[in-house]
Design a protein around this motif. Structure first.
Motif, PDB file in Angstrom:
ATOM      1  N   HIS A 124       0.849  -1.203   0.000  1.00  0.00           N
ATOM      2  CA  HIS A 124       0.000   0.000   0.000  1.00  0.00           C
ATOM      3  C   HIS A 124       0.884   1.254   0.000  1.00  0.00           C
ATOM      4  O   HIS A 124       1.883   1.314   0.714  1.00  0.00           O
ATOM      5  CB  HIS A 124      -0.905  -0.034   1.239  1.00  0.00           C
ATOM      6  CG  HIS A 124      -1.918   1.062   1.248  1.00  0.00           C
ATOM      7  ND1 HIS A 124      -1.717   2.261   1.896  1.00  0.00           N
ATOM      8  CD2 HIS A 124      -3.136   1.153   0.662  1.00  0.00           C
ATOM      9  CE1 HIS A 124      -2.786   3.036   1.719  1.00  0.00           C
ATOM     10  NE2 HIS A 124      -3.657   2.382   0.974  1.00  0.00           N
ATOM     11  N   PRO A 125       0.513   2.259  -0.806  1.00  0.00           N
ATOM     12  CA  PRO A 125       1.390   3.436  -0.939  1.00  0.00           C
ATOM     13  C   PRO A 125       1.681   4.162   0.379  1.00  0.00           C
ATOM     14  O   PRO A 125       2.705   4.818   0.492  1.00  0.00           O
ATOM     15  CB  PRO A 125       0.650   4.357  -1.918  1.00  0.00           C
ATOM     16  CG  PRO A 125      -0.636   3.702  -2.252  1.00  0.00           C
ATOM     17  CD  PRO A 125      -0.628   2.300  -1.728  1.00  0.00           C
ATOM     18  N   GLU A 126       0.787   4.051   1.366  1.00  0.00           N
ATOM     19  CA  GLU A 126       1.047   4.743   2.644  1.00  0.00           C
ATOM     20  C   GLU A 126       1.737   3.848   3.667  1.00  0.00           C
ATOM     21  O   GLU A 126       1.984   4.288   4.794  1.00  0.00           O
ATOM     22  CB  GLU A 126      -0.277   5.219   3.263  1.00  0.00           C
ATOM     23  CG  GLU A 126      -0.993   6.283   2.477  1.00  0.00           C
ATOM     24  CD  GLU A 126      -2.470   6.359   2.894  1.00  0.00           C
ATOM     25  OE1 GLU A 126      -2.786   6.166   4.074  1.00  0.00           O
ATOM     26  OE2 GLU A 126      -3.302   6.589   1.997  1.00  0.00           O
ATOM     27  N   ALA A 127       2.033   2.601   3.294  1.00  0.00           N
ATOM     28  CA  ALA A 127       2.578   1.672   4.299  1.00  0.00           C
ATOM     29  C   ALA A 127       3.951   2.121   4.760  1.00  0.00           C
ATOM     30  O   ALA A 127       4.757   2.628   3.968  1.00  0.00           O
ATOM     31  CB  ALA A 127       2.653   0.266   3.711  1.00  0.00           C
ATOM     32  N   ALA A 165       0.370   0.841  -8.125  1.00  0.00           N
ATOM     33  CA  ALA A 165       0.548  -0.358  -8.962  1.00  0.00           C
ATOM     34  C   ALA A 165       1.641  -0.051  -9.990  1.00  0.00           C
ATOM     35  O   ALA A 165       1.594   0.982 -10.669  1.00  0.00           O
ATOM     36  CB  ALA A 165      -0.760  -0.718  -9.660  1.00  0.00           C
ATOM     37  N   ASP A 166       2.595  -0.942 -10.094  1.00  0.00           N
ATOM     38  CA  ASP A 166       3.731  -0.716 -10.983  1.00  0.00           C
ATOM     39  C   ASP A 166       3.387  -1.137 -12.416  1.00  0.00           C
ATOM     40  O   ASP A 166       2.877  -2.235 -12.635  1.00  0.00           O
ATOM     41  CB  ASP A 166       4.902  -1.558 -10.453  1.00  0.00           C
ATOM     42  CG  ASP A 166       6.169  -1.293 -11.210  1.00  0.00           C
ATOM     43  OD1 ASP A 166       6.476  -0.103 -11.435  1.00  0.00           O
ATOM     44  OD2 ASP A 166       6.856  -2.269 -11.579  1.00  0.00           O
ATOM     45  N   ILE A 167       3.647  -0.227 -13.365  1.00  0.00           N
ATOM     46  CA  ILE A 167       3.514  -0.619 -14.779  1.00  0.00           C
ATOM     47  C   ILE A 167       4.936  -0.934 -15.251  1.00  0.00           C
ATOM     48  O   ILE A 167       5.777  -0.029 -15.321  1.00  0.00           O
ATOM     49  CB  ILE A 167       2.949   0.539 -15.646  1.00  0.00           C
ATOM     50  CG1 ILE A 167       1.614   1.037 -15.108  1.00  0.00           C
ATOM     51  CG2 ILE A 167       2.857   0.121 -17.107  1.00  0.00           C
ATOM     52  CD1 ILE A 167       0.409   0.222 -15.431  1.00  0.00           C
ATOM     53  N   PRO A 168       5.232  -2.198 -15.561  1.00  0.00           N
ATOM     54  CA  PRO A 168       6.603  -2.516 -15.989  1.00  0.00           C
ATOM     55  C   PRO A 168       7.019  -1.657 -17.186  1.00  0.00           C
ATOM     56  O   PRO A 168       6.205  -1.420 -18.088  1.00  0.00           O
ATOM     57  CB  PRO A 168       6.526  -3.995 -16.366  1.00  0.00           C
ATOM     58  CG  PRO A 168       5.312  -4.521 -15.661  1.00  0.00           C
ATOM     59  CD  PRO A 168       4.355  -3.367 -15.556  1.00  0.00           C
TER      60      PRO A 168
END
Ligand code: FAD
Length: 282
Positions: free
Chosen positions: A143-146, A216-219
């Motif tokens: 999670h981006p805030e983790a 979410a990572d876009i390769p």
């Protein structure tokens, strides 16, 4: 590798804002129902009107004979109003809830405290016992805030300790992220099913924008491949469908207990991927 009847299949919608959107959603739901999903789910936005839209889609689905789960978060609302909403769901026959902290929309009001998902799970269990199957969110790319990878896995474990039955993940395009995450969850003692969330790729520029926000990572290679197809709509569509099919196949090989599709209220892209995965209409 094909999806079998042992794998759980579910489809997620968002509540439409217009009558045309509502009509389109009904036909999407009817088409996807033919694929024999275990359930549908409907996202939830904090605040009055979006909240009611979720309920409308859920009740419509129930009347049409679907198993359908509302997403739910406190989102700044009081315990009494959330309880009233869950009472209505319970009385209407809803038996699944996706319990979340949610994100407050901008301008929702200062001073609102976001209630963590584990607290909502506790609240539901306290008032409704085992009436509902409760799913929570999980983040293979964290999670981006983790604060850290381990703390995020630890908070997922808290959600299960509070009474959640299963988790559905944020979408991702790296199968490795799911594999790593499942290993870390197992090491942390999590043994509940964690269903990967799968986002078909349709509008790539929107997806990139949204992915930057939700972590979410876009390769990089995928970005280049899709960019290269920007003047070839059909080629792009086929490439994206094959790419997401292969991702699903890898996830099944890795032991995913099923798949949860973010449909964006469109049946076509999901139907194409499901067909590739061997899911026949019933
Ligand atoms: P939490 O589990 O509460 O976690 C949020 C953050 O706080 C994480 O960084 C976590 O590490 C940390 N944390 C968790 N518990 C605690 C705790 N007890 N104390 C301190 N820190 C803690 N959003 C919507 O608005 N509507 C939707 O319908 C919706 N549906 C979703 C469906 C799925 C399957 C997924 C994966 C996400 C969905 N979201 C939705 C997005 C989600 O609401 C956001 O990602 C939100 O920022 C976090 O929600 P959560 O339930 O994971 O929160």
């Amino acid at each position: 590798m094909a999806l079998t009847k042992q794998h759980r299949l579910s489809f997620e919608f968002f509540p439409p804002k217009t009558d045309v959107g509502a009509k389109n959603l009904q036909s999407t739901r009817d088409r996807l129902q033919q694929l024999g999903p275990d359930f549908f789910s409907v996202t939830y936005g904090a605040g009055g009107s979006t909240r009611d839209n979720t309920k409308t889609v859920v009740l419509d689905g129930l009347h049409a004979g679907c198993d359908i789960a509302p997403h739910l978060s406190f989102g700044g609302d009081s315990e009494a109003s959330i309880k009233q909403l869950i009472d209505q769901y319970a009385e209407s026959g809803v038996r699944r809830i996706v319990a979340l902290r949610g994100d407050l929309p901008s301008g929702y009001g200062d001073g609102s405290r976001l209630v963590h998902a584990n607290e909502l799970v506790e609240f539901i269990r306290q008032h409704y016992g085992d009436t509902f199957h409760i799913a929570v969110a999980a983040y293979p790319e964290i999670h981006p805030e983790a604060e850290s990878y381990d703390s995020d896995v630890g908070f997922l474990k808290n959600k299960f300790s509070a009474g959640a039955n299963s988790a559905i993940t944020q979408y991702f395009y790296n199968a490795d992220a799911y594999e790593q995450f499942m290993e870390c969850c197992a090491k942390a003692g999590i043994d509940h099913p964690i269903y990967p969330g799968v986002m078909p790729i349709t509008n790539f520029s929107n997806l990139k924008r949204f992915s930057a926000n939700c972590g979410a990572d876009i390769p990089r290679w995928l970005d280049y491949r899709i960019e290269a197809l920007k003047d070839d709509a059909q080629g792009c569509k086929e490439f994206c469908s094959e790419f997401v099919t292969e991702l699903c196949e890898k996830l099944i090989v890795l032991g995913a207990p099923g798949l949860h599709f973010y449909t964006m209220n469109q049946s076509g892209p999901v139907e194409a991927i499901c067909k590739n995965l061997g899911i026949e209409k019933i």
